[in-house]
Design a protein around this motif. Structure first.
Motif, PDB file in Angstrom:
ATOM      1  N   VAL A 110     -24.148 -12.082 -31.282  1.00  0.00           N
ATOM      2  CA  VAL A 110     -24.202 -10.916 -32.314  1.00  0.00           C
ATOM      3  C   VAL A 110     -24.574 -11.442 -33.484  1.00  0.00           C
ATOM      4  N   GLY A 111     -24.621 -12.624 -33.781  1.00  0.00           N
ATOM      5  CA  GLY A 111     -24.895 -13.268 -35.412  1.00  0.00           C
ATOM      6  C   GLY A 111     -23.563 -12.786 -36.373  1.00  0.00           C
ATOM      7  N   THR A 112     -23.521 -13.855 -37.381  1.00  0.00           N
ATOM      8  CA  THR A 112     -22.459 -13.796 -38.325  1.00  0.00           C
ATOM      9  C   THR A 112     -21.918 -12.403 -38.633  1.00  0.00           C
ATOM     10  N   GLY A 165     -26.233  -6.128 -28.883  1.00  0.00           N
ATOM     11  CA  GLY A 165     -26.483  -7.481 -27.920  1.00  0.00           C
ATOM     12  C   GLY A 165     -25.338  -8.271 -27.419  1.00  0.00           C
ATOM     13  N   LEU A 166     -24.116  -7.655 -27.643  1.00  0.00           N
ATOM     14  CA  LEU A 166     -22.837  -8.157 -27.074  1.00  0.00           C
ATOM     15  C   LEU A 166     -22.654  -8.297 -25.689  1.00  0.00           C
ATOM     16  N   ILE A 167     -23.265  -7.236 -25.215  1.00  0.00           N
ATOM     17  CA  ILE A 167     -23.367  -7.229 -23.603  1.00  0.00           C
ATOM     18  C   ILE A 167     -24.709  -6.903 -22.970  1.00  0.00           C
ATOM     19  N   TYR A 168     -24.737  -7.070 -21.821  1.00  0.00           N
ATOM     20  CA  TYR A 168     -26.054  -6.919 -20.941  1.00  0.00           C
ATOM     21  C   TYR A 168     -26.260  -5.344 -20.988  1.00  0.00           C
ATOM     22  N   ARG A 169     -25.399  -4.707 -20.471  1.00  0.00           N
ATOM     23  CA  ARG A 169     -25.626  -3.183 -20.223  1.00  0.00           C
ATOM     24  C   ARG A 169     -24.460  -2.295 -20.291  1.00  0.00           C
ATOM     25  N   ALA A 170     -24.655  -1.298 -20.930  1.00  0.00           N
ATOM     26  CA  ALA A 170     -23.597   0.062 -20.901  1.00  0.00           C
ATOM     27  C   ALA A 170     -24.081   0.979 -20.143  1.00  0.00           C
ATOM     28  N   VAL A 171     -23.413   1.619 -19.223  1.00  0.00           N
ATOM     29  CA  VAL A 171     -23.697   2.829 -18.264  1.00  0.00           C
ATOM     30  C   VAL A 171     -22.622   3.790 -18.148  1.00  0.00           C
ATOM     31  N   GLU A 172     -22.903   4.882 -17.769  1.00  0.00           N
ATOM     32  CA  GLU A 172     -21.875   5.906 -17.569  1.00  0.00           C
ATOM     33  C   GLU A 172     -20.775   5.673 -16.635  1.00  0.00           C
ATOM     34  N   PRO A 173     -19.635   5.843 -16.597  1.00  0.00           N
ATOM     35  CA  PRO A 173     -18.600   5.152 -15.803  1.00  0.00           C
ATOM     36  C   PRO A 173     -18.886   5.578 -14.619  1.00  0.00           C
ATOM     37  N   ALA A 174     -19.592   6.605 -14.281  1.00  0.00           N
ATOM     38  CA  ALA A 174     -19.827   6.969 -12.502  1.00  0.00           C
ATOM     39  C   ALA A 174     -20.626   6.164 -11.994  1.00  0.00           C
ATOM     40  N   ARG A 175     -21.327   5.442 -12.723  1.00  0.00           N
ATOM     41  CA  ARG A 175     -22.669   4.521 -12.169  1.00  0.00           C
ATOM     42  C   ARG A 175     -22.194   3.089 -12.292  1.00  0.00           C
ATOM     43  N   ILE A 176     -21.106   2.719 -12.724  1.00  0.00           N
ATOM     44  CA  ILE A 176     -20.704   1.407 -12.827  1.00  0.00           C
ATOM     45  C   ILE A 176     -21.233   0.652 -11.404  1.00  0.00           C
ATOM     46  N   GLU A 177     -20.369   1.107 -10.270  1.00  0.00           N
ATOM     47  CA  GLU A 177     -20.506   0.405  -9.051  1.00  0.00           C
ATOM     48  C   GLU A 177     -21.969   0.328  -8.762  1.00  0.00           C
ATOM     49  N   GLN A 178     -22.711   1.252  -8.546  1.00  0.00           N
ATOM     50  CA  GLN A 178     -24.204   1.250  -8.597  1.00  0.00           C
ATOM     51  C   GLN A 178     -24.756   0.223  -9.297  1.00  0.00           C
ATOM     52  N   GLU A 179     -24.652   0.094 -10.608  1.00  0.00           N
ATOM     53  CA  GLU A 179     -25.104  -0.827 -11.506  1.00  0.00           C
ATOM     54  C   GLU A 179     -24.928  -2.315 -11.179  1.00  0.00           C
ATOM     55  N   VAL A 180     -23.549  -2.643 -10.736  1.00  0.00           N
ATOM     56  CA  VAL A 180     -23.186  -3.557 -10.335  1.00  0.00           C
ATOM     57  C   VAL A 180     -24.173  -4.318  -8.955  1.00  0.00           C
ATOM     58  N   GLU A 181     -23.811  -3.445  -8.134  1.00  0.00           N
ATOM     59  CA  GLU A 181     -24.799  -3.808  -6.884  1.00  0.00           C
ATOM     60  C   GLU A 181     -26.258  -4.132  -7.036  1.00  0.00           C
ATOM     61  N   VAL A 182     -26.689  -3.255  -7.992  1.00  0.00           N
ATOM     62  CA  VAL A 182     -28.198  -3.522  -8.308  1.00  0.00           C
ATOM     63  C   VAL A 182     -28.426  -4.761  -9.043  1.00  0.00           C
ATOM     64  N   ASP A 213     -18.049   4.353 -22.356  1.00  0.00           N
ATOM     65  CA  ASP A 213     -16.865   4.464 -23.117  1.00  0.00           C
ATOM     66  C   ASP A 213     -15.680   3.648 -23.006  1.00  0.00           C
ATOM     67  N   ALA A 214     -16.033   2.264 -22.710  1.00  0.00           N
ATOM     68  CA  ALA A 214     -14.976   1.349 -22.717  1.00  0.00           C
ATOM     69  C   ALA A 214     -14.753   0.895 -24.207  1.00  0.00           C
ATOM     70  N   VAL A 215     -13.508   0.091 -24.331  1.00  0.00           N
ATOM     71  CA  VAL A 215     -13.096  -0.140 -25.880  1.00  0.00           C
ATOM     72  C   VAL A 215     -12.931  -1.540 -25.640  1.00  0.00           C
ATOM     73  N   LEU A 216     -13.733  -2.200 -26.512  1.00  0.00           N
ATOM     74  CA  LEU A 216     -13.785  -3.655 -26.829  1.00  0.00           C
ATOM     75  C   LEU A 216     -13.473  -3.851 -27.991  1.00  0.00           C
ATOM     76  N   GLN A 218     -21.085   1.313 -25.308  1.00  0.00           N
ATOM     77  CA  GLN A 218     -22.248   1.531 -25.683  1.00  0.00           C
ATOM     78  C   GLN A 218     -22.764   0.692 -26.953  1.00  0.00           C
ATOM     79  N   THR A 219     -22.060   0.729 -27.841  1.00  0.00           N
ATOM     80  CA  THR A 219     -22.199   0.015 -29.061  1.00  0.00           C
ATOM     81  C   THR A 219     -22.499  -1.515 -28.862  1.00  0.00           C
ATOM     82  N   ALA A 220     -21.786  -2.103 -27.771  1.00  0.00           N
ATOM     83  CA  ALA A 220     -21.716  -3.395 -27.437  1.00  0.00           C
ATOM     84  C   ALA A 220     -23.000  -3.716 -26.919  1.00  0.00           C
ATOM     85  N   GLU A 221     -23.596  -2.748 -26.080  1.00  0.00           N
ATOM     86  CA  GLU A 221     -25.077  -3.219 -25.601  1.00  0.00           C
ATOM     87  C   GLU A 221     -25.961  -3.169 -26.971  1.00  0.00           C
ATOM     88  N   GLN A 222     -25.795  -2.263 -27.847  1.00  0.00           N
ATOM     89  CA  GLN A 222     -26.720  -1.908 -28.813  1.00  0.00           C
ATOM     90  C   GLN A 222     -26.782  -3.222 -29.780  1.00  0.00           C
TER      91      GLN A 222
END
Length: 257
Positions: A157-159, A181-198, A131-134, A175-179
Motif C-alpha cells: 500500500v505504499g509508505t 490495494g491491501l487485499i484482492y477483493r472485498a465482498v458482501e459476507p453472504a457471498r464469501i463462499e461463492q467468491e472463494v469457490e470462483v 465489514d471485516a475489521v483489519l 472494503q477499505t482494504a480493497e480500495q
C-alpha cells in the motif's frame, strides 16, 4: 490428509486438490498460541511438499479470521531464548508461506488483527468480507510489527498507508482494504463462499509451472531494478517455452483458431 492438534486448535483438510488450514479457537477469535505456531509450521510445510495439493486456503473458524497472538503467549515469552525460539518457528513458516509456488488464498471474516492480519497478507489473494475489521495494533501495545508486516505493508500500500496502519494502528474495513490495494477483493459476507469457490476454480485452471515461476519473479524483482527483472525473465522464459505445459496449451489454442 486431515490433521488436528492441541485440542484441535488447527484443522487441516485436503479435498480434491485443495488444502484448507483453519485456525480453530473461535472462543478467542482464533488467537494464536505457541503450539499453533508449530502446527502451522508443520501444516504449511506439508502443503508445500505435497504434490496432490494444488491450492492452499487459510481461514478461521466461527466467523473470524484471527485476533493475533494470544496475549498469554506474549507474556509467557519474557525469556529472550523462548522468544527467539518462537520467532524462529514463525519466521520459518512465514517464509515457506510467502514463497510457496502454489496459489495461496486467505479468507477473512470478522477480525484480522496483528499477526493474524499479516498471516493472511502473505497469501497471493485475500478475499475479505466488506465489514471485516483489519488492524495492526502492535505499536499500541509496545511492540513492533511482526509476521513479516514490515516487509508487506509498504510494498502492498505504499509508505503513507503503511505508516497509518503500522504506526497509528488505524482500523480499516475489508472494503477499505480493497480500495487501498491491501487485499484482492472485498465482498458482501453472504457471498464469501461463492467468491472463494470462483477464485479456487480460476487458479486451478492456470498452468502450474508458469504460475510458480511468475510468482517467484514478482517476489524477486519487486526490490531489484529493471535490469535485474529483464535478466531474470530472459533466464526463465526459454525453459517455460520448452516445457510440455506451454506446448500443449499452444497446440490447444491453435486448434481452437
Amino acid at each position: 490428509m486431515e490433521h488436528t492438534g492441541q485440542a484441535e486448535s488447527l484443522l487441516v483438510k485436503k479435498e480434491a486438490g485443495v488444502c484448507t488450514i483453519t485456525l480453530n479457537r473461535p472462543h478467542v477469535l482464533n488467537a494464536l498460541t505457541v503450539e499453533m505456531f508449530s502446527l502451522l509450521q508443520q501444516a504449511i510445510a506439508e502443503a508445500a511438499d505435497d504434490s496432490e495439493v494444488e491450492v492452499l486456503v487459510l481461514r478461521g473458524a466461527g466467523g473470524h479470521f484471527c485476533s493475533g497472538a494470544d496475549l498469554t503467549v506474549l507474556t509467557s515469552l519474557s525469556e529472550k531464548s523462548e522468544a527467539d525460539d518462537a520467532l524462529s518457528v514463525i519466521n520459518d513458516f512465514i517464509t515457506r508461506l510467502n514463497q510457496m509456488p502454489k496459489p495461496v488464498i486467505a479468507v477473512v471474516e470478522g477480525v484480522a488483527v496483528g499477526a493474524g492480519l499479516n498471516l493472511a497478507l502473505h497469501a497471493d489473494f485475500v478475499i475479505a468480507a466488506k465489514d471485516a475489521v483489519l488492524q495492526e495494533p502492535f505499536v499500541q501495545i509496545g511492540l513492533t510489527t511482526d509476521f513479516g508486516g514490515t516487509y508487506l505493508l509498504p510494498r502492498l500500500v505504499g509508505t503513507a498507508w503503511a505508516k497509518r496502519l503500522a504506526l497509528l494502528g488505524e482500523k480499516i474495513s475489508g472494503q477499505t482494504a480493497e480500495q487501498i490495494g491491501l487485499i484482492y477483493r472485498a465482498v458482501e459476507p453472504a457471498r464469501i463462499e461463492q467468491e472463494v469457490e470462483v477464485l479456487v476454480s480460476m487458479v486451478r485452471r492456470l498452468p502450474s509451472q508458469a504460475y510458480a515461476v511468475t510468482k517467484e519473479g514478482l517476489g524477486r524483482c519487486q526490490f531489484n531494478g529493471l535490469e535485474y527483472a529483464l535478466a531474470w525473465e530472459k533466464q526463465q522464459q526459454p525453459s517455460l517455452i520448452a516445457h510440455p505445459e506451454f506446448q500443449s496449451l499452444v497446440r490447444a489454442k491453435r486448434k481452437r483458431t
